[in-house]
Structures are given as C-alpha cells and as structure tokens.
Design an enzyme around this catalytic site. Sequence first.
Site, PDB file in Angstrom:
ATOM      1  N   ARG A  91     123.966  19.136 -37.795  1.00  0.00           N
ATOM      2  CA  ARG A  91     125.225  19.493 -38.500  1.00  0.00           C
ATOM      3  C   ARG A  91     125.133  20.915 -39.060  1.00  0.00           C
ATOM      4  NH1 ARG A  91     126.181  18.279 -43.648  1.00  0.00           N
ATOM      5  NH2 ARG A  91     124.973  16.375 -43.669  1.00  0.00           N
TER       6      ARG A  91
ATOM      7  N   TYR B   2     151.529  26.088 -34.736  1.00  0.00           N
ATOM      8  CA  TYR B   2     151.273  24.757 -34.168  1.00  0.00           C
ATOM      9  C   TYR B   2     151.585  23.712 -35.263  1.00  0.00           C
ATOM     10  CZ  TYR B   2     148.622  20.749 -32.496  1.00  0.00           C
ATOM     11  OH  TYR B   2     148.250  19.494 -32.118  1.00  0.00           O
TER      12      TYR B   2
ATOM     13  N   ASP C 174     145.440  32.757 -35.570  1.00  0.00           N
ATOM     14  CA  ASP C 174     145.142  31.746 -34.553  1.00  0.00           C
ATOM     15  C   ASP C 174     145.359  32.417 -33.201  1.00  0.00           C
ATOM     16  OD1 ASP C 174     145.263  29.694 -32.658  1.00  0.00           O
ATOM     17  OD2 ASP C 174     145.941  28.228 -34.129  1.00  0.00           O
TER      18      ASP C 174
ATOM     19  N   LYS D 169     141.718  24.511 -25.462  1.00  0.00           N
ATOM     20  CA  LYS D 169     142.671  25.156 -24.555  1.00  0.00           C
ATOM     21  C   LYS D 169     141.944  26.078 -23.567  1.00  0.00           C
ATOM     22  CE  LYS D 169     145.755  23.183 -27.192  1.00  0.00           C
ATOM     23  NZ  LYS D 169     145.057  22.047 -27.752  1.00  0.00           N
TER      24      LYS D 169
HETATM   25  N1  LCS Z   1     146.132  25.974 -32.806  1.00  0.00           N
HETATM   26  C1  LCS Z   1     146.963  26.011 -31.752  1.00  0.00           C
HETATM   27  C2  LCS Z   1     147.713  27.279 -31.455  1.00  0.00           C
HETATM   28  C3  LCS Z   1     147.141  24.886 -30.958  1.00  0.00           C
HETATM   29  O1  LCS Z   1     147.972  24.959 -29.917  1.00  0.00           O
HETATM   30  C4  LCS Z   1     146.427  23.690 -31.277  1.00  0.00           C
HETATM   31  C5  LCS Z   1     146.601  22.462 -30.468  1.00  0.00           C
HETATM   32  C6  LCS Z   1     145.572  23.689 -32.382  1.00  0.00           C
HETATM   33  C7  LCS Z   1     145.435  24.855 -33.125  1.00  0.00           C
HETATM   34  C8  LCS Z   1     144.768  22.469 -32.759  1.00  0.00           C
HETATM   35  O2  LCS Z   1     143.697  22.334 -31.897  1.00  0.00           O
HETATM   36  P1  LCS Z   1     142.987  20.919 -31.474  1.00  0.00           P
HETATM   37  O3  LCS Z   1     142.543  20.271 -32.735  1.00  0.00           O
HETATM   38  O4  LCS Z   1     144.006  20.113 -30.772  1.00  0.00           O
HETATM   39  O5  LCS Z   1     141.854  21.374 -30.642  1.00  0.00           O
HETATM   40  N2  LCS Z   1     147.715  22.500 -29.647  1.00  0.00           N
HETATM   41  C9  LCS Z   1     148.196  21.522 -28.947  1.00  0.00           C
HETATM   42  C10 LCS Z   1     149.359  21.631 -28.187  1.00  0.00           C
HETATM   43  O6  LCS Z   1     150.084  22.640 -28.134  1.00  0.00           O
HETATM   44  N3  LCS Z   1     149.582  20.523 -27.539  1.00  0.00           N
HETATM   45  O7  LCS Z   1     148.630  19.571 -27.839  1.00  0.00           O
HETATM   46  C11 LCS Z   1     147.694  20.156 -28.758  1.00  0.00           C
END
Ligand code: LCS
Length: 395
Positions: free
Chosen positions: A59, A112, A184, A209
């Site tokens: 961790r 998001y 972000d 992503k």
């Molecule tokens: N920031 C952005 C710009 C995102 O698009 C997402 C997830 C996150 C943070 C959060 O990340 P995660 O915890 O899912 O790894 N975006 C998503 C979307 O546009 N569709 O499904 C998830």
Amino acid sequence: MQKYSGFRFDSVLVHGSDIDEPFGAAVTPIYQASTYKFKNAAHGAACFAGEAPGFIYTRIGNPTIQALEKTLANLENATKCVVTSSGMAAVNTVYMSFLNPGDHIVSTDAVYGPSRVVIEKYWSRYGIEYSYIDTSNIENINNAIRPNTKILYIETPTNPTMVLTDLKAAVEIAHQHNILVVVDNTFCTPVLQRPLDLGADVVIHSMTKFINGHADIVAGAIMSKTEELDKIIRATMVIMGCCMDPTQAYMVIRGVKTLSLRVKKQQENAQIIAERLEKHPAVASVAYPGLKSHPQYELGTKQMDGPGSLISFELKGGFKAGKTLMNSIRLVLLAVSLGGVESLMSHPASMTHSKMSQESRLAGGITDGLVRLAVGIEDINDIIADLEQALHKCI
Ligand code: LCS
C-alpha cells in the site's frame, strides 16, 4: 524522480518502466507481494524512518507500481506521480489532500459527473463549499474566486461537451490568489496536452481510458509539479488505502507502451468521422475541437497537439433518434468509458451524468439528445459504414 534522461516521449513510453531486475527480464515483472523482508531490525527501522531504500508494504510502495509511476511522471513532465486504484480514487485523493472544512473549490461545470457529484453530495457534508462554472470564460473564474478558494479544478476538453478552457490564462488568475490548479487530463493524455508545462500544479488521469487503452482495468494517477505536493498526495493515498495492485500496474505498463500510436490513430479516425457527421442530414450539431466550426478551434490548436478522439453530437430527432441510433449500431459498442482500442457510443444524460440534476446537466450543456462517440482504432471504413447504417434509421 530521476528523468529518463536523453530519450524522447515515445521511447519513454516503451522503456520508462524498465527496472534493475535480478534475472534481466526484458519487461518489468509483477511483484505480487504485499510485504517485504527486512535484513534485520535496524534495516526495518531505517526503512520506516525513510533512511534506507527498500520496500515495506505494497500500500506504501511496490517495485512494479513504482516503475509505472516513474514513467508517468516523465510523460507529464512532473516531479513525481502517485497511482491509484481508479480515476475516482485519484480525484478524491486530491480533494482530501487539499480541502479542509470551510474551503471552497471552483470547478468546470461539465466535469465528469461523479467528480462533481462527490463534492456536492459528500464533501459538502464536511463543510466544503463549491462553485461549478463555465471555465471556458476566464472572467467566470475571476468572479467565482473567494478568499477561501483552495482549488481550481479544470477539465479541458470537458466530458462530454468538448468545451476548452485556456489553461495558461486560468493558471495566471488562480496563482495570483495562491489557488492550486488541478487539471483532469484524461481526455488528452500527455500525447496531446501537458498541463504542468502550461503552469498547472497537479494533473489527474483516469488511466482506465487512454493510458491503459484496452478497456480491461480501472486505474488512476496523480502527477505533481513539486516534491511537496507529491508528499501530501502520497500520504493521503496511503492512509485512504486506494493504492493500485501490482498486476494492475503491470497491465498499465503494457498498455502505455502503445499510447502514442493509439492516440494518433484514434484521432485520425475521429477527424474523418467528425467531418462526415457534420454534413450528415440526421445530425443537428457536432462538438469536436478538430472542426473549424468548434468555437474554440484556435485555442485548441495552440494548447493541444491535436483534437483527440472524443466527439459529441446532437441528432435532429433529439432523444428519440438518439435511442434509435444506439439500438442500431453494430460494430461500435454501446458502452460508457472511452480511450480503449474499440469505438464506443454512450448517452451521457442517462448514463455517465445521470446522477447530476437535470438543471446542472443542462447548465453544463449536457442536453438529453447529446450522444458521445469515443473513436477507436478499427478500420475507418467499417466505423463509417456502421454509423451510416445506424444514422440512416434516425432520419
Ligand atoms: N475523469 C474523467 C475525465 C473520466 O472520464 C472518468 C471516468 C473519471 C475521471 C473517473 O475515472 P474511473 O474511476 O472510472 O477510472 N469516465 C467515464 C466515462 O466517461 N464513462 O465511464 C467512465
């Protein structure tokens, strides 16, 4: 963090995670261990005191995870990087690191969905104040800043409206007030945009992503401009327990090697598709920074090394036509997420942004008829043929 000196971006992608490994493995192995042997009691105490190199507990740190962090820091021109179990873990680690009761955050309205919902519904319970504004208008940032503002949190382009914020101008205002600028950078990746070079303090990624790129794991990262910021963030991540797993880190190390190739191919496909969509009789409007019709086309060409591969568009037939489109696609997958090798289509109002109030959604430009397309690396002719046959049913 040692720079991967002398090598360029694409070489760092491939070799940045190489480590000194006793068997000479050509790729970084998975150190699937939760704990590590100390040589003796004095060594254990020295590791805990930070006076001796060595791992203690996964961790807190792990060789595979550290190898990934080194690559990612180099790619974003950061001092250091902390990886997390998910993108939302990265977002919340940053909120928890820098917001105290009574503090205020100014943020892009169309971030998001969950990055906003968690502030409005959860962090507000601990006395955090917030203003969600259209950060593409720099004057709005100036007007939203209060004496207790601690973070300016920006997503550019926004998810899914593809609105850009001028990062240099935003940083200039925020830093006049000693406000931390967090960006972000999930949509662009460091291939297309490097916010730390434009003055930002912290960069966040959902590596679920593009960075991992194969839609097979969930992961996050936080890159810091300074050692001090990294120390605060790392301590928060460790105490929150939102660390990455070594196998997850190995997967990202494998995925990131092809980041440039994937992002460039996806972008090439997206530009062709956006231009076709703009001329299509079923389509009312297209938002893509690579189109001259995008209101911030000029800013995009200055701030980004390319417009990326996310497109959002409105159908003339509104929500009903959107539903028809989503039920008709065959090659493109009907799924949330983005940045993988496969093309995905989703409906933000009923999916990624459904937990936001309709009022907040509309204020952020997320209309009920908006469709988001995340373009993959498939043969462009097949993606176009699929969209054509599905759009034909929407006229
Ligand atoms: N920031 C952005 C710009 C995102 O698009 C997402 C997830 C996150 C943070 C959060 O990340 P995660 O915890 O899912 O790894 N975006 C998503 C979307 O546009 N569709 O499904 C998830």
